[in-house]
Design a protein around this motif. Structure first.
Motif, PDB file in Angstrom:
ATOM      1  N   GLY A 246       3.340  -0.385 -10.964  1.00 30.94           N
ATOM      2  CA  GLY A 246       3.834  -1.545 -10.215  1.00 30.94           C
ATOM      3  C   GLY A 246       5.330  -1.491  -9.955  1.00 30.94           C
TER       4      GLY A 246
ATOM      5  N   LEU B  90       6.681  -0.276  -6.617  1.00 31.70           N
ATOM      6  CA  LEU B  90       6.710  -1.125  -5.420  1.00 31.70           C
ATOM      7  C   LEU B  90       8.144  -1.481  -5.042  1.00 31.70           C
ATOM      8  CD1 LEU B  90       3.744  -3.612  -5.975  1.00 31.70           C
ATOM      9  CD2 LEU B  90       3.856  -1.668  -4.418  1.00 31.70           C
ATOM     10  N   ILE B  91       9.028  -1.542  -6.026  1.00 36.05           N
ATOM     11  CA  ILE B  91      10.413  -1.924  -5.712  1.00 36.05           C
ATOM     12  C   ILE B  91      11.119  -0.841  -4.891  1.00 36.05           C
ATOM     13  CG2 ILE B  91      12.671  -2.412  -6.772  1.00 36.05           C
ATOM     14  CD1 ILE B  91      11.043  -4.042  -8.861  1.00 36.05           C
TER      15      ILE B  91
ATOM     16  N   LEU C  19       9.435  -0.704  -1.415  1.00 38.29           N
ATOM     17  CA  LEU C  19       9.824  -1.747  -0.458  1.00 38.29           C
ATOM     18  C   LEU C  19      11.260  -1.553   0.021  1.00 38.29           C
ATOM     19  CD1 LEU C  19       8.131  -4.826  -2.179  1.00 38.29           C
ATOM     20  CD2 LEU C  19       7.437  -3.718  -0.049  1.00 38.29           C
TER      21      LEU C  19
ATOM     22  N   LEU D 123      11.133   1.090   2.531  1.00 41.06           N
ATOM     23  CA  LEU D 123      10.561   0.561   3.776  1.00 41.06           C
ATOM     24  C   LEU D 123      11.631  -0.153   4.598  1.00 41.06           C
ATOM     25  CD1 LEU D 123       8.033  -0.223   5.498  1.00 41.06           C
ATOM     26  CD2 LEU D 123       7.850  -2.253   4.089  1.00 41.06           C
TER      27      LEU D 123
ATOM     28  N   LEU E  19      -0.947  -0.749 -11.406  1.00 44.80           N
ATOM     29  CA  LEU E  19       0.080  -1.775 -11.194  1.00 44.80           C
ATOM     30  C   LEU E  19       0.929  -2.127 -12.411  1.00 44.80           C
ATOM     31  CD1 LEU E  19      -2.026  -4.124  -8.933  1.00 44.80           C
ATOM     32  CD2 LEU E  19      -0.043  -2.791  -8.225  1.00 44.80           C
TER      33      LEU E  19
ATOM     34  N   ILE F 181       8.522  -3.894  12.759  1.00 46.94           N
ATOM     35  CA  ILE F 181       8.319  -4.537  11.445  1.00 46.94           C
ATOM     36  C   ILE F 181       6.828  -4.757  11.179  1.00 46.94           C
ATOM     37  CG2 ILE F 181       8.750  -6.642  10.116  1.00 46.94           C
ATOM     38  CD1 ILE F 181      11.450  -6.865  11.639  1.00 46.94           C
ATOM     39  N   ILE F 182       6.122  -5.269  12.184  1.00 50.43           N
ATOM     40  CA  ILE F 182       4.679  -5.543  12.015  1.00 50.43           C
ATOM     41  C   ILE F 182       3.935  -4.253  11.678  1.00 50.43           C
ATOM     42  CG2 ILE F 182       2.563  -6.222  13.229  1.00 50.43           C
ATOM     43  CD1 ILE F 182       4.289  -8.214  14.835  1.00 50.43           C
TER      44      ILE F 182
ATOM     45  N   LEU G   2       4.934  -2.862   8.103  1.00 49.00           N
ATOM     46  CA  LEU G   2       4.368  -3.682   7.020  1.00 49.00           C
ATOM     47  C   LEU G   2       2.847  -3.522   6.947  1.00 49.00           C
ATOM     48  CD1 LEU G   2       6.408  -7.018   7.229  1.00 49.00           C
ATOM     49  CD2 LEU G   2       6.335  -5.441   5.291  1.00 49.00           C
ATOM     50  N   SER G   3       2.201  -3.463   8.115  1.00 45.87           N
ATOM     51  CA  SER G   3       0.737  -3.326   8.121  1.00 45.87           C
ATOM     52  C   SER G   3       0.321  -1.999   7.514  1.00 45.87           C
ATOM     53  CB  SER G   3       0.192  -3.405   9.552  1.00 45.87           C
ATOM     54  OG  SER G   3       0.553  -4.614  10.126  1.00 45.87           O
TER      55      SER G   3
ATOM     56  N   CYS H 119       1.954  -0.326   5.235  1.00 45.69           N
ATOM     57  CA  CYS H 119       2.154  -0.380   3.781  1.00 45.69           C
ATOM     58  C   CYS H 119       1.118  -1.295   3.121  1.00 45.69           C
ATOM     59  CB  CYS H 119       3.567  -0.849   3.451  1.00 45.69           C
ATOM     60  SG  CYS H 119       4.797   0.327   4.035  1.00 45.69           S
ATOM     61  N   ALA H 120       0.744  -2.362   3.815  1.00 48.10           N
ATOM     62  CA  ALA H 120      -0.283  -3.257   3.274  1.00 48.10           C
ATOM     63  C   ALA H 120      -1.611  -2.506   3.152  1.00 48.10           C
ATOM     64  CB  ALA H 120      -0.443  -4.483   4.171  1.00 48.10           C
TER      65      ALA H 120
ATOM     66  N   PHE I 151      -1.526  -0.366   0.138  1.00 47.28           N
ATOM     67  CA  PHE I 151      -1.663  -1.187  -1.064  1.00 47.28           C
ATOM     68  C   PHE I 151      -3.132  -1.551  -1.298  1.00 47.28           C
ATOM     69  CE2 PHE I 151      -1.025  -5.187  -3.508  1.00 47.28           C
ATOM     70  CZ  PHE I 151      -0.264  -4.660  -4.536  1.00 47.28           C
ATOM     71  N   LEU I 152      -3.802  -1.924  -0.210  1.00 45.60           N
ATOM     72  CA  LEU I 152      -5.222  -2.261  -0.309  1.00 45.60           C
ATOM     73  C   LEU I 152      -6.025  -1.032  -0.740  1.00 45.60           C
ATOM     74  CD1 LEU I 152      -7.468  -4.372   0.152  1.00 45.60           C
ATOM     75  CD2 LEU I 152      -7.575  -3.641   2.529  1.00 45.60           C
TER      76      LEU I 152
ATOM     77  N   ILE J  31      -5.693  -0.532  -4.411  1.00 38.35           N
ATOM     78  CA  ILE J  31      -6.560  -1.445  -5.175  1.00 38.35           C
ATOM     79  C   ILE J  31      -7.996  -0.912  -5.174  1.00 38.35           C
ATOM     80  CG2 ILE J  31      -7.582  -3.762  -5.146  1.00 38.35           C
ATOM     81  CD1 ILE J  31      -4.819  -4.754  -4.135  1.00 38.35           C
TER      82      ILE J  31
ATOM     83  N   MET K  18       2.957  -7.868 -10.335  1.00 35.18           N
ATOM     84  CA  MET K  18       3.246  -6.855  -9.315  1.00 35.18           C
ATOM     85  C   MET K  18       2.209  -6.904  -8.191  1.00 35.18           C
ATOM     86  SD  MET K  18       6.015  -5.910 -10.460  1.00 35.18           S
ATOM     87  CE  MET K  18       6.489  -4.881  -9.091  1.00 35.18           C
TER      88      MET K  18
ATOM     89  N   LEU L  64       3.712  -7.639   1.428  1.00 32.37           N
ATOM     90  CA  LEU L  64       3.113  -6.771   2.456  1.00 32.37           C
ATOM     91  C   LEU L  64       2.149  -7.524   3.375  1.00 32.37           C
ATOM     92  CD1 LEU L  64       2.618  -3.588   0.259  1.00 32.37           C
ATOM     93  CD2 LEU L  64       4.371  -4.000   1.979  1.00 32.37           C
TER      94      LEU L  64
ATOM     95  N   SER M  97       3.383  -9.194   6.851  1.00 29.16           N
ATOM     96  CA  SER M  97       2.714  -8.841   8.119  1.00 29.16           C
ATOM     97  C   SER M  97       2.310 -10.116   8.856  1.00 29.16           C
ATOM     98  CB  SER M  97       1.454  -8.009   7.854  1.00 29.16           C
ATOM     99  OG  SER M  97       1.775  -6.851   7.155  1.00 29.16           O
TER     100      SER M  97
END
Lengths: 511, 299
Positions: free
Chosen positions: A49, A52-53, A56, A59, A216, A265-266, A269-270, A272-273, A276-277, A280, B263, B271, B275
């Motif tokens: 986890g 992530l710092i 980001l 990013l 994480l 930006i969109i 971020l998308s 990276c999201a 992240f997903l 998980i 976290m 994120l 978005s």
């Protein structure tokens, strides 16, 4: 014919018919297999986890600024990467070719990985990899030989999958932004949906908590390690499809009034999201595998193809219900994740040649696809995996990093970061300040120089992967050198003499 | 210092100590004292020992070709009557002879085969387990020990299991270390072996405690139930402490820690929330702008 401006032969490029089409296409290009098989492992290796710092920070300080840089250039010059660099600085066209060629090489083997996915998809419902997915992958699917010197014959199931991949790529981009805009309506939301289904399945399995804990649970001490920060910048750089010429090309299809900054930006971020997903999803299912096998999560963890073609099928085998269904979902997700990254790279190549020679799009596209298919056959042999590994390592470490570095130098220093910033701010709701110039001119190049230097020293002192020297020279240094030489050769080729007519049009429509 | 230089120095040190100790009738190994009775010199064995010592010393040199002498080294490793220190040095050298696995990993199969032979030889004093335990204590050694053991277990799991169980032997420290090495191996076999060791009241508490510590990271729910039942028994303070620590470790690995939840929340908020925020900024300009072309470009 000779009096007719050649630019007109190819006609004006089709433009995105919606802003959302551009955003989806750019997200589709950025989001690829690496989001699933690279990010989770890098995150786990570099502090969980806590990673992530730096991720980001990277990013915000490198990913988004470089994305804005590429969008600004492509939109302002309204051309593919080489022509955009030519318009920015006459002698810098080779930088664009370097990017396009790096992307082309990557597409050639990326399509082979897609072919693996096709083959696995066909095996999904019957879980055809059996109880030994690792053995299935290396022995039955790849027929892996003993080394790069033993190429063996063509592996026909892989060739068939490769052909299928290239047919899909061709049809996805045959009409440029027009067809891409339609295809991405499916190939971008679908893998998200499938990833979400797999994430829900993963997090409801026994042992998911153990896996997510590995992913994480923060190890704050890692933040003091400079290597972790470099890994974060490397991950951001590799995962956003930067320095391939793709984002430049896609931005050239934008209409005149476009919000460049917010789009960047969109999209960033998308991307990276999605990573992240994917993290998980991957770690929750790894937790399930580890718990059942009495192993630590680290003990079952793998990265790269090993994760998706060996470890994940082993997990799918053990799912309590509908394993075939979830296997099919997993490989369809990989295919749809990968296909838009692949066709975006081909689009960048095709657009570069259309700009350069002023030819019609269709024959150029067919030629590019056929050459890449032929090049990809090398990776569809029994020894193909070794060559794929070598080429991938060198082209990413040296071709891509140097492409990004030269991009920053040419655009930040020679053309002028300020000019591009002001251009991007013109129609953007969110404005960037002079800090952006600093990031593009000093900060990102410094990070890339350090990364390049460390990779170079490591590669020289420790021959990559234990491969023989001749193989590293042929498939590694040789390919990188060839890409550089060809960049200059292509720059010197007889050009579309009317290309200057396009000028710095801004969306290609003139200002 | 590179790994090869380090290995050479280590080998040289082992040989030096081994020679001195042999002269004093007190053999030494890389892994601490084993069973002193395991090696005693006779005129024949002394001659053979001297010959082997010379070979190992020669192969410890910088550019020596270890591969050609792999059979001779394997014979030293597998010989239960040989000096344990020399066996350890030979095993270190033999570990440099590798074959390439399917995934490109270098596998020390010759060492694994020799260790299986050693285990099958009756293994007085538990040299095999002791060597592996010593290996697992070196820097990055746990992974290597696990690799070697997995190669050994590939072929002769039962024999190896028997060797590591060390039934009826007194080398407590080595047995405890062997339990740690088994933990590093992971997997169902490791788990059942460790629960067997932890649950055996006939074993010294140190060995049982080491087994409890080693099984905790791979125990999860099943391990938790096992340790809870163990905790209900009448245990010595040392073993009880190991069980409590083990339960704590399992709870830490089984579920997400609060820090991991934080976290996850940060990742999701920045994120996914980010978005959504910037998409909403784009939408603020009007749905038409986002979902259709209101520009003056040429579609």
């Amino acid at each position: 014919m000779s009096d007719t401006p050649k630019l007109l032969d190819s006609g004006p490029p089709a433009k995105w018919n919606r802003r959302s089409a551009f955003i989806l296409a750019a997200i589709g290009s950025a989001v690829g297999l690496g989001n699933v098989w690279r990010f989770p492992f890098v995150c786990y290796e570099n502090g969980g986890g806590a990673f992530l710092i730096p991720y980001l920070v990277a990013l915000l300080t490198a990913g988004i600024p470089l994305m804005i840089l590429e969008f600004s250039l492509g939109h302002k010059m309204a051309s593919g990467a080489p022509m955009s660099f030519f318009k920015a600085r006459k002698n810098a066209e080779w930088v664009g070719w370097l990017m396009v060629l790096v992307g082309f090489v990557i597409t050639a083997y990326y399509a082979v990985i897609m072919s693996w996915c096709f083959n696995y998809l066909f095996q999904s419902f019957s879980l055809g990899w059996g109880s030994d997915p690792s053995g299935f992958f290396t022995d039955k699917l790849l027929h892996l030989s003993s080394g790069p010197d033993e190429l063996g014959g063509l592996n026909w199931p892989l060739v068939a999958g490769l052909a299928l991949t290239w047919i899909a790529i061709y049809f996805a981009i045959r009409k440029g932004a027009k067809s891409v805009g339609k295809v991405v309506l499916v190939t971008v939301p679908l893998p998200w949906l499938l990833l979400l289904i797999l994430a829900v399945r993963g997090t409801t399995l026994e042992g998911a908590g153990a896996g997510l804990n590995y992913f994480l649970n923060p190890d704050w001490s890692k933040l003091l390690d400079p290597g972790v920060w470099l890994a974060a910048y490397g991950q951001i750089f590799f995962s956003l499809s930067l320095a391939f010429g793709v984002m430049i090309t896609y931005a050239s299809f934008l209409p005149r009034k476009s919000d460049i900054n917010n789009n960047a930006i969109i999209i960033s971020l998308s991307n990276c999201a999605t990573s992240f997903l994917a993290g998980i999803t991957v770690f929750s299912t790894l937790g399930f595998l580890a718990t059942g096998a009495h192993q630590t999560v680290a003990g079952v963890m793998a990265s790269g193809p090993g994760l998706v073609f060996a470890v994940y099928p082993a997990i799918l085998n053990q799912l309590p219900f509908w394993p075939g269904f979830f296997a099919a979902i997993f490989f369809i997700m990989l295919l749809t994740l990968g296909i838009d990254s692949a066709f975006s790279l081909v689009e960048a190549s095709a657009e570069a040649w259309v700009n350069k020679l002023g030819l019609k799009r269709k024959p150029v596209l067919i030629t590019v696809c056929i050459i890449a298919f032929a090049f990809g056959l090398l990776f569809a042999t029994d020894g193909g995996l070794y060559w794929l590994d070598i080429v991938d390592n060198f082209i990413n470490k040296f071709g891509l990093i140097l492409g990004g570095l030269f991009e920053c130098i040419v655009l930040g220093w020679l053309y002028g970061a300020r000019k591009l910033r002001e251009y991007a701010n013109r129609d953007s709701e969110i404005k960037t300040g002079r800090w952006w110039d600093f990031l593009v001119k000093y900060f990102t190049p410094a990070i890339l120089v350090v990364t390049f230097g460390m990779d170079l020293v490591k590669t020289i002192t420790e021959p990559y992967g234990g491969y023989p020297d001749w193989a590293l020279f042929a498939g590694g240094w040789g390919v990188v050198a060839l890409v550089f030489v060809l960049s200059f050769v292509f720059m010197r080729l007889r050009t579309n003499k009317n290309r200057a007519l396009a000028g710095e049009g801004g969306g290609g429509t003139g200002e | 210092m590179g790994p090869v230089n380090k290995l050479n120095l280590l080998t040289a040190a082992v040989l030096l100590v081994s020679s001195v100790a042999a002269g004093a009738g007190e053999p030494a190994t890389t892994i601490g004292p084993l069973a002193p009775e395991s090696w005693s010199a006779t005129p024949e064995s002394a001659a053979r020992h001297a010959e082997r010592l010379a070979l190992v010393a020669k192969l410890g040199g910088k550019d020596a070709d270890v591969e050609d002498s792999a059979d001779a080294l394997a014979a030293i490793v597998a010989d239960a009557a040989e000096d344990p220190g020399l066996r350890a040095a030979a095993a270190d050298l033999l570990g440099r002879v590798t074959v390439e696995g399917a995934d490109g990993e270098e596998l020390p199969r010759a060492l694994a085969d020799a260790l299986v032979e050693a285990a099958l030889d009756g293994d007085p004093g538990g040299w095999t387990a002791g060597y592996l335990a010593g290996l697992s204590r070196e820097k990055d050694g746990a992974e290597r020990a696990a690799l070697v053991v997995s190669l050994m277990a590939d072929d002769r799991l039962a024999e190896f299991h028997q060797s590591l169980a060390l039934d009826g032997r007194q080398a407590v420290e080595v047995r405890a270390a062997a339990a740690g090495a088994i933990g590093a191996i992971e997997g169902d076999w490791a788990y059942s072996t460790l629960t067997g060791l932890a649950d055996d009241p006939g074993l010294p508490d140190e060995v049982r405690a080491a087994a409890v510590t080693a099984l905790a990271p791979i125990g999860y729910d099943e391990g938790r139930a096992f340790l809870q039942s163990l905790a209900r028994e009448d245990l010595s303070p040392g073993l009880r402490k190991a069980v409590e620590d083990g339960l704590e470790t399992i709870d830490r690995t089984r579920y997400m820690t609060p820090a991991a939840w934080v976290m996850m929340a940060i990742g999701v908020i920045i994120l996914f929330g980010g978005s959504a925020l910037f998409v909403s900024i784009a939408l603020r300009r009007g749905k038409k702008h986002v979902f259709s072309d209101d520009s003056d470009g040429n579609p």
